[in-house]
Motif scaffolding. Structure first.
Motif, PDB file in Angstrom:
ATOM      1  N   ASP A  47      -3.070  32.482  25.473  1.00  0.00           N
ATOM      2  CA  ASP A  47      -4.457  33.118  26.169  1.00  0.00           C
ATOM      3  C   ASP A  47      -5.210  32.099  26.346  1.00  0.00           C
ATOM      4  O   ASP A  47      -5.417  31.892  25.293  1.00  0.00           O
ATOM      5  N   GLN A  48      -5.726  32.137  26.969  1.00  0.00           N
ATOM      6  CA  GLN A  48      -6.887  31.406  27.281  1.00  0.00           C
ATOM      7  C   GLN A  48      -8.266  31.170  26.505  1.00  0.00           C
ATOM      8  O   GLN A  48      -9.254  30.650  26.499  1.00  0.00           O
ATOM      9  N   LYS A  49      -8.480  32.536  25.654  1.00  0.00           N
ATOM     10  CA  LYS A  49      -9.818  33.249  24.928  1.00  0.00           C
ATOM     11  C   LYS A  49      -8.994  32.531  23.060  1.00  0.00           C
ATOM     12  O   LYS A  49      -9.429  32.655  22.573  1.00  0.00           O
ATOM     13  N   THR A  75      -6.203  23.328  29.315  1.00  0.00           N
ATOM     14  CA  THR A  75      -6.541  24.410  30.510  1.00  0.00           C
ATOM     15  C   THR A  75      -5.487  24.585  31.618  1.00  0.00           C
ATOM     16  O   THR A  75      -4.866  23.371  32.243  1.00  0.00           O
ATOM     17  N   THR A  94      -5.566  31.813  34.293  1.00  0.00           N
ATOM     18  CA  THR A  94      -5.397  30.734  33.747  1.00  0.00           C
ATOM     19  C   THR A  94      -5.074  30.939  32.635  1.00  0.00           C
ATOM     20  O   THR A  94      -5.878  31.816  31.656  1.00  0.00           O
ATOM     21  N   MET A  95      -4.316  29.720  31.653  1.00  0.00           N
ATOM     22  CA  MET A  95      -3.781  28.971  30.537  1.00  0.00           C
ATOM     23  C   MET A  95      -4.324  28.471  29.217  1.00  0.00           C
ATOM     24  O   MET A  95      -4.885  27.485  30.346  1.00  0.00           O
ATOM     25  N   LEU A  96      -3.458  28.366  28.337  1.00  0.00           N
ATOM     26  CA  LEU A  96      -3.455  27.315  27.907  1.00  0.00           C
ATOM     27  C   LEU A  96      -2.258  26.879  27.850  1.00  0.00           C
ATOM     28  O   LEU A  96      -1.429  27.316  27.366  1.00  0.00           O
TER      29      LEU A  96
END
Length: 559
Positions: free
Chosen positions: A413-415, A423, A430-432
């Protein structure tokens, strides 16, 4: 219109309803939960982490006959059609005139009868067997003999194989009619139903009761007023808000003498009060009361019947609700708006597939995304669960063993903090992501707490002794791979993950041989920000990620 044709109005309606649902099923992308249940169906069993197996079986049968989303949902559509037929039968099969149109208007006005007309989740078979439960109950009251008891027992077992909520339906029906306890055949029905449910109970026993642990304890949160207010607001709107005044009125106007109507009302009140109480333990999902659509339709129909169907109001309001629901269904089909967002998944999966470049994909702390990725790409995906998340069916299977020593693609998760991740802009998501070399499998390695302090001060370092057990049929080297393995400690309070810390072992970590146990001594620091009672969960950290769920919780008082 001729009388013979009038007798076929309901079957014609049901046929059109099936056609609409088949079109929706075939052209609407999957909800993440549907993909997760499709994963269930790849390995049929008597039980799964979250739910009993009825949905998995229906999905398996459908995908055997047809490909894609339509196959996955095919028997859900048929189950929904049978649900409506049973409701029609419980309403004494109105054939024509105002009575039939009133019932049809009520059926098409109920959001959950639309939703589970094509969405393949555990609530779809639950709706069917809830309707059949009332049908079997009516038959049993009319003729309490062996055949009625056996049929009702079969239905009750199927109800529980659909979703555990079925036990509430059984209990509240008994509560509405204590005289059942004087009937020998009622006990026979209960015993036969329990016997049919034994394979699932044995599955729970052999897997250390994962579903019961999760549903009874794993969902507990600190109480927030928002949970109760959200629940009350949801219940006011999820059963067609235009019919809400009629729903309220029906509970005061209808007599309590009819045994079936009595059971409908007690079930409705019982469910509402039970889940109102459940808000003291956490968020209550709106669909947990979905089966109340059935008794509410029948109560509203009975109320109109008692008035000799003199008013067109219910028909008009039902058709207006139907129009609004059709607009919502088009939104799901075209993935428009907030409702359609969770059905818009094929594009990000395709974009991620091109990024992963045929590498096995591991998703961090999500059981939904690996299921969607697997369904839409045909490539098996995996989940890495840490102490910040909950366990799922992926944690019961041993699929991660296939990844030992391989080059894999990790998606987060991007967080989530990840200094080595790129990214990934995947359409609307949007993910990592990052490539991990020489992945070491460690999720099922357990840590037993041998020694740990009961009290500590803020900022102290505590000494802990742990027994590590490697259950895998291969050795695990914590010092290999991009994300090397370290001892980790997760801090929880009231079931909420708060923080994690690295552990400093007294001696360097070495290779853990297959099936072996090791005693490890380590030192952990108590963060400066926490005081009071904390639960400590020990695990193994992949690089910068949170520790895995490797130990039982240990209580610590921080002064």
């Amino acid at each position: 219109m001729s009388k013979p044709f009038s007798n076929f109005k309901f079957p014609i309606f049901l046929g059109l309803w099936v056609v609409i649902n088949l079109l929706q099923a075939g052209f609407t992308q999957l909800d993440p939960d549907e993909a997760y249940y499709w994963i269930y169906a790849q390995q049929l069993d008597w039980g799964y982490f979250d739910h009993p197996p009825a949905t998995a079986l229906l999905i398996k049968l459908g995908t055997f006959l047809l490909p894609g989303e339509l196959g996955l949902r095919f028997f859900i559509v048929l189950a929904n059609a049978l649900t409506l037929w049973v409701i029609w039968d419980l309403a004494d099969r109105p054939q024509r005139g105002r009575a039939l149109y009133t019932l049809l208007a009520l059926l098409v006005a109920m959001p959950f009868l639309h939703l589970y007309g094509f969405i393949a989740t555990a609530d779809a078979p639950l709706m069917l067997f809830s309707a059949l439960f009332f049908w079997g109950y009516r038959r049993f009251l009319a003729k309490p003999d062996f055949s009625s008891a056996a049929l009702w027992a079969l239905i009750m077992a199927a109800l529980l194989y659909s979703k555990y909520h079925g036990i509430l339906l059984i209990f509240f029906t008994l509560l509405s009619n204590w005289r059942l306890l004087r009937m020998p055949w009622f006990y026979a029905a209960g015993l036969m139903g329990a016997a049919l449910f034994l394979p699932h109970l044995y599955w729970q026993y052999s897997h250390d009761f994962p579903s019961f642990r999760y549903h009874l304890k794993g969902r507990d949160d600190v109480y927030e007023l928002e949970y109760t207010l959200t629940y009350l607001l949801n219940q006011l709107v999820i059963f067609s808000p235009l019919l809400l005044p009629s729903i309220v009125l029906v509970f005061f106007k209808l007599p309590f003498t009819d045994q079936m109507q009595r059971s409908y009302r007690v079930v409705v009140f019982g469910f509402w009060l039970f889940f109102l109480w459940s808000t003291s333990k956490g968020h209550v999902e709106p669909q947990w009361t979905a089966i109340l659509s059935i008794p509410l339709v029948l109560l509203l129909f009975a109320h109109e019947h008692s008035r000799a169907f003199v008013s067109k109001t219910t028909i008009v309001l039902g058709l207006l609700s139907f129009g609004l629901l059709l607009i919502a269904r088009v939104g799901l089909l075209l993935a428009w708006g907030p409702l359609g967002k969770q059905f818009d998944n094929r594009s990000w999966v395709t974009a991620l597939e091109s990024k992963a470049k045929q590498l096995p994909v591991i998703f961090h702390n999500t059981y939904r995304n690996p299921a969607l990725y697997h369904f839409y790409t045909g490539q098996k995906a995996y989940e890495l669960t840490t102490a910040q998340y909950r366990k799922s069916q992926y944690d019961l299977w041993n699929d991660e063993e296939e990844l030992l020593g391989k080059k894999v693609y990790l998606v987060l998760d991007q967080k989530t903090y990840c200094s080595v991740c790129d990214t990934l802009v995947l359409g609307k998501k949007t993910m990592l992501g990052t490539v991990l070399e020489d992945f070491q499998v460690a999720e099922k390695i357990t840590l037993e707490v041998l020694k740990a302090p009961k009290q500590a001060r803020v900022g102290d370092s505590i000494q802990v002794q742990l027994k590590l057990h490697n259950p895998y049929p291969f050795a695990v080297d914590p010092n290999r791979g991009t994300f090397k393995l370290q001892l980790g400690l997760g801090f929880h309070r009231d079931g909420q993950f708060l923080w994690e810390e690295y552990g400093v072992p007294s001696v360097p970590l070495e290779v853990w041989a297959a099936g072996q146990e090791y005693v490890l001594n380590a030192k952990f620091r108590i963060p400066l920000k926490f005081r009071g009672k904390l639960d400590l969960v020990f695990g193994l950290r992949y690089g910068e990620l949170q520790p895995t769920l490797a130990s039982e919780a240990v209580e610590l008082i921080v002064e």
